[in-house]
Design a protein around this motif. Structure first.
Motif, PDB file in Angstrom:
ATOM      1  N   ASN A 155      72.848 -29.665  -8.498  1.00 17.91           N
ATOM      2  CA  ASN A 155      71.390 -29.890  -8.591  1.00 17.91           C
ATOM      3  C   ASN A 155      70.986 -31.162  -7.849  1.00 17.91           C
ATOM      4  O   ASN A 155      69.944 -31.212  -7.204  1.00 17.91           O
ATOM      5  CB  ASN A 155      70.968 -29.980 -10.058  1.00 17.91           C
ATOM      6  CG  ASN A 155      71.114 -28.652 -10.774  1.00 17.91           C
ATOM      7  OD1 ASN A 155      71.034 -27.596 -10.149  1.00 17.91           O
ATOM      8  ND2 ASN A 155      71.337 -28.695 -12.083  1.00 17.91           N
ATOM      9  N   LEU A 156      71.819 -32.193  -7.976  1.00 16.20           N
ATOM     10  CA  LEU A 156      71.525 -33.447  -7.283  1.00 16.20           C
ATOM     11  C   LEU A 156      71.570 -33.253  -5.770  1.00 16.20           C
ATOM     12  O   LEU A 156      70.727 -33.762  -5.034  1.00 16.20           O
ATOM     13  CB  LEU A 156      72.510 -34.528  -7.713  1.00 16.20           C
ATOM     14  CG  LEU A 156      72.377 -35.885  -7.002  1.00 16.20           C
ATOM     15  CD1 LEU A 156      71.006 -36.476  -7.243  1.00 16.20           C
ATOM     16  CD2 LEU A 156      73.470 -36.837  -7.462  1.00 16.20           C
ATOM     17  N   LYS A 190      79.307 -35.980 -19.215  1.00 19.98           N
ATOM     18  CA  LYS A 190      78.930 -37.244 -18.597  1.00 19.98           C
ATOM     19  C   LYS A 190      78.327 -37.032 -17.210  1.00 19.98           C
ATOM     20  O   LYS A 190      77.401 -37.727 -16.800  1.00 19.98           O
ATOM     21  CB  LYS A 190      80.156 -38.162 -18.488  1.00 19.98           C
ATOM     22  CG  LYS A 190      80.746 -38.573 -19.831  1.00 19.98           C
ATOM     23  CD  LYS A 190      79.783 -39.446 -20.627  1.00 19.98           C
ATOM     24  CE  LYS A 190      80.419 -39.945 -21.919  1.00 19.98           C
ATOM     25  NZ  LYS A 190      79.499 -40.786 -22.715  1.00 19.98           N
ATOM     26  N   LYS A 191      78.892 -36.036 -16.495  1.00 22.73           N
ATOM     27  CA  LYS A 191      78.395 -35.739 -15.170  1.00 22.73           C
ATOM     28  C   LYS A 191      76.951 -35.273 -15.226  1.00 22.73           C
ATOM     29  O   LYS A 191      76.096 -35.674 -14.433  1.00 22.73           O
ATOM     30  CB  LYS A 191      79.267 -34.652 -14.528  1.00 22.73           C
ATOM     31  CG  LYS A 191      79.314 -34.676 -13.016  1.00 22.73           C
ATOM     32  CD  LYS A 191      80.266 -35.751 -12.537  1.00 22.73           C
ATOM     33  CE  LYS A 191      80.569 -35.564 -11.063  1.00 22.73           C
ATOM     34  NZ  LYS A 191      81.506 -36.585 -10.564  1.00 22.73           N
ATOM     35  N   THR A 192      76.673 -34.404 -16.212  1.00 26.60           N
ATOM     36  CA  THR A 192      75.314 -33.902 -16.380  1.00 26.60           C
ATOM     37  C   THR A 192      74.357 -35.038 -16.746  1.00 26.60           C
ATOM     38  O   THR A 192      73.226 -35.132 -16.231  1.00 26.60           O
ATOM     39  CB  THR A 192      75.277 -32.814 -17.460  1.00 26.60           C
ATOM     40  OG1 THR A 192      76.151 -31.747 -17.071  1.00 26.60           O
ATOM     41  CG2 THR A 192      73.871 -32.266 -17.641  1.00 26.60           C
ATOM     42  N   GLU A 193      74.801 -35.924 -17.659  1.00 22.55           N
ATOM     43  CA  GLU A 193      73.957 -37.051 -18.061  1.00 22.55           C
ATOM     44  C   GLU A 193      73.651 -37.955 -16.864  1.00 22.55           C
ATOM     45  O   GLU A 193      72.515 -38.404 -16.681  1.00 22.55           O
ATOM     46  CB  GLU A 193      74.658 -37.853 -19.160  1.00 22.55           C
ATOM     47  CG  GLU A 193      74.759 -37.116 -20.493  1.00 22.55           C
ATOM     48  CD  GLU A 193      75.518 -37.933 -21.527  1.00 22.55           C
ATOM     49  OE1 GLU A 193      76.010 -39.034 -21.166  1.00 22.55           O
ATOM     50  OE2 GLU A 193      75.635 -37.472 -22.670  1.00 22.55           O
ATOM     51  N   LEU A 194      74.690 -38.247 -16.060  1.00 28.90           N
ATOM     52  CA  LEU A 194      74.475 -39.103 -14.895  1.00 28.90           C
ATOM     53  C   LEU A 194      73.543 -38.447 -13.883  1.00 28.90           C
ATOM     54  O   LEU A 194      72.657 -39.092 -13.311  1.00 28.90           O
ATOM     55  CB  LEU A 194      75.814 -39.428 -14.241  1.00 28.90           C
ATOM     56  CG  LEU A 194      75.748 -40.312 -12.985  1.00 28.90           C
ATOM     57  CD1 LEU A 194      75.085 -41.647 -13.299  1.00 28.90           C
ATOM     58  CD2 LEU A 194      77.135 -40.515 -12.387  1.00 28.90           C
ATOM     59  N   SER A 195      73.755 -37.128 -13.667  1.00 31.51           N
ATOM     60  CA  SER A 195      72.898 -36.415 -12.716  1.00 31.51           C
ATOM     61  C   SER A 195      71.445 -36.433 -13.186  1.00 31.51           C
ATOM     62  O   SER A 195      70.522 -36.661 -12.398  1.00 31.51           O
ATOM     63  CB  SER A 195      73.383 -34.976 -12.554  1.00 31.51           C
ATOM     64  OG  SER A 195      72.524 -34.248 -11.688  1.00 31.51           O
ATOM     65  N   ASP A 196      71.236 -36.197 -14.491  1.00 35.26           N
ATOM     66  CA  ASP A 196      69.875 -36.237 -15.027  1.00 35.26           C
ATOM     67  C   ASP A 196      69.274 -37.633 -14.894  1.00 35.26           C
ATOM     68  O   ASP A 196      68.090 -37.792 -14.570  1.00 35.26           O
ATOM     69  CB  ASP A 196      69.876 -35.801 -16.497  1.00 35.26           C
ATOM     70  CG  ASP A 196      70.245 -34.331 -16.661  1.00 35.26           C
ATOM     71  OD1 ASP A 196      70.168 -33.596 -15.666  1.00 35.26           O
ATOM     72  OD2 ASP A 196      70.613 -33.933 -17.792  1.00 35.26           O
ATOM     73  N   GLY A 197      70.120 -38.644 -15.141  1.00 39.20           N
ATOM     74  CA  GLY A 197      69.615 -40.016 -15.018  1.00 39.20           C
ATOM     75  C   GLY A 197      69.222 -40.356 -13.592  1.00 39.20           C
ATOM     76  O   GLY A 197      68.194 -40.996 -13.347  1.00 39.20           O
ATOM     77  N   ILE A 198      70.047 -39.904 -12.635  1.00 39.17           N
ATOM     78  CA  ILE A 198      69.727 -40.162 -11.230  1.00 39.17           C
ATOM     79  C   ILE A 198      68.451 -39.438 -10.824  1.00 39.17           C
ATOM     80  O   ILE A 198      67.574 -39.996 -10.139  1.00 39.17           O
ATOM     81  CB  ILE A 198      70.905 -39.745 -10.340  1.00 39.17           C
ATOM     82  CG1 ILE A 198      72.095 -40.680 -10.571  1.00 39.17           C
ATOM     83  CG2 ILE A 198      70.506 -39.764  -8.871  1.00 39.17           C
ATOM     84  CD1 ILE A 198      73.350 -40.277  -9.843  1.00 39.17           C
ATOM     85  N   ALA A 199      68.342 -38.162 -11.257  1.00 39.91           N
ATOM     86  CA  ALA A 199      67.136 -37.403 -10.933  1.00 39.91           C
ATOM     87  C   ALA A 199      65.894 -38.070 -11.532  1.00 39.91           C
ATOM     88  O   ALA A 199      64.831 -38.128 -10.905  1.00 39.91           O
ATOM     89  CB  ALA A 199      67.272 -35.970 -11.451  1.00 39.91           C
ATOM     90  N   ASP A 212      59.554 -42.237  -7.071  1.00 37.75           N
ATOM     91  CA  ASP A 212      58.421 -41.587  -6.408  1.00 37.75           C
ATOM     92  C   ASP A 212      57.109 -41.982  -7.061  1.00 37.75           C
ATOM     93  O   ASP A 212      56.117 -42.281  -6.385  1.00 37.75           O
ATOM     94  CB  ASP A 212      58.598 -40.064  -6.452  1.00 37.75           C
ATOM     95  CG  ASP A 212      59.738 -39.594  -5.558  1.00 37.75           C
ATOM     96  OD1 ASP A 212      60.165 -40.383  -4.694  1.00 37.75           O
ATOM     97  OD2 ASP A 212      60.196 -38.450  -5.727  1.00 37.75           O
ATOM     98  N   ARG A 213      57.101 -41.990  -8.405  1.00 41.55           N
ATOM     99  CA  ARG A 213      55.867 -42.379  -9.112  1.00 41.55           C
ATOM    100  C   ARG A 213      55.519 -43.840  -8.849  1.00 41.55           C
ATOM    101  O   ARG A 213      54.355 -44.191  -8.665  1.00 41.55           O
ATOM    102  CB  ARG A 213      56.021 -42.121 -10.612  1.00 41.55           C
ATOM    103  CG  ARG A 213      55.973 -40.648 -10.984  1.00 41.55           C
ATOM    104  CD  ARG A 213      55.892 -40.459 -12.478  1.00 41.55           C
ATOM    105  NE  ARG A 213      57.136 -40.853 -13.135  1.00 41.55           N
ATOM    106  CZ  ARG A 213      58.169 -40.049 -13.325  1.00 41.55           C
ATOM    107  NH1 ARG A 213      58.120 -38.798 -12.892  1.00 41.55           N
ATOM    108  NH2 ARG A 213      59.248 -40.465 -13.946  1.00 41.55           N
TER     109      ARG A 213
END
Length: 334
Positions: free
Chosen positions: A3-4, A148-157, A164-165
């Protein structure tokens, strides 16, 4: 990570962004080279320098079709998105990292193959059976890795979205600064125009009152000069009569003396009244008017573009007060 990676794909070349990454006013990202290609395709007749478009022009964002207007620096005037560039570097480092299985620090021959949930550290099976983690809760590395990978990816996203905001807020603040500067210039122009109108009224009043002083000056000077001429003519006539009288006094013959008529009477002439030359009636005192002038300010709370001149004072009185204040030195030195 998949996703990232999708978030790091350029909509033009469909590859991962290449440095430098530029951020458009609509907050979408492009490779600078891709931005330059789109820009050049939209502005084919603009001059180029060393194969790169540098002069101003416009094109539409390939993601949202928002019109992007560039200044004379062209795509080089767009801001770089350093956060996205850093994320790309970390992503590539993670992708290129070799598959290495670290060894346990306590049991050097044992590979780290489990995760201690209690202490939040990876460890080996021997530590779980005989070592420091024998009473701890453990889990397979693969399951914790994916979590952990999912958490990091969500955090980066989330960081990308927040960036952007934040960039959008910065753009709004910059636009607000430009609006403030433009509104300030417009209000200054209006204030100057209104003062210029007052100055023109004051100049007219100055000419009018100065003309009154000049008219009385000419009237009095002409009268004095006319009176001077009359006294001069009378003096000349009197000198002739005086000379004739002296000659007559020298006549020894009585008959001839009595035949001569000498008029020694003094003719009546006008006299200048005392204080006639004074111009004191043009004295002025501007203390009150000066105090009122210093109270000039903007109208409070009405949101209009007009100035409040002494608040409730009539405009005619304001103009007169302004005249007295500005032109007092002129009349005091007359």
């Amino acid at each position: 990570m998949d996703n990232l990676e999708k978030q790091l794909i350029c909509p033009i070349c469909l590859e991962m962004f290449t440095k430098p990454v530029v951020i458009l006013p609509c907050q979408h990202n492009l490779c600078r080279k891709c931005a330059s290609d789109v820009f050049q395709a939209s502005n084919p007749y603009l001059p180029t320098r060393s194969g790169s478009l540098t002069s101003g022009g416009r094109f539409r964002c390939p993601s949202c079709r928002h019109e992007v207007v560039l200044d004379r620096h062209g795509v080089y005037g767009l801001q770089r998105n350093l956060l996205v560039e850093n994320i790309i570097d970390m992503f590539k480092q993670e992708s290129n990292r070799k598959e290495e299985t670290p060894m346990c620090d306590v049991h050097e021959d044992e590979k780290i193959n489990i995760y201690c949930v209690t202490h939040g550290v990876p460890t080996c099976s021997m530590c779980k059976v005989f070592g420091a983690h024998k009473d701890c809760e453990v889990a397979p590395l693969s399951s914790i890795y994916q979590t952990k990978k999912t958490e990091l990816s969500d955090g980066i996203a989330m960081m990308v979205g927040n960036n952007d905001r934040m960039q959008g807020i910065i753009s709004q603040l910059e636009e607000a600064c430009r609006a403030i500067e433009e509104n300030s210039r417009r209000q200054k122009t209006l204030v100057c125009e209104k003062f210029d109108k007052l100055y023109s009224i004051l100049e007219e009043k100055k000419r009018e009152m100065s003309q009154k002083v000049t008219d009385e000056q000419e009237e009095k000077v002409n009268y004095i000069r006319g009176l001077t001429r009359k006294y001069g003519d009378h003096l000349e006539e009197s000198c002739k009569i005086l000379e004739m009288g002296i000659q007559t006094m020298e006549e020894p013959e009585m008959a001839l003396f009595l035949q001569v008529r000498v008029d020694t009477k003094w003719a009546h002439l006008d006299k200048v009244e005392r204080g006639y030359e004074s111009m004191d009636r043009y004295k002025v005192n501007f203390k009150k008017e000066g105090k009122a002038l210093r109270s000039i300010d903007f109208i409070q709370g009405e949101g209009t573009e007009i100035m409040s001149l002494f608040y409730s004072l009539p405009l005619s009185l304001v103009v007169l007060q302004l005249f007295f204040f500005f032109f007092l030195p002129y009349f005091l030195h007359r």
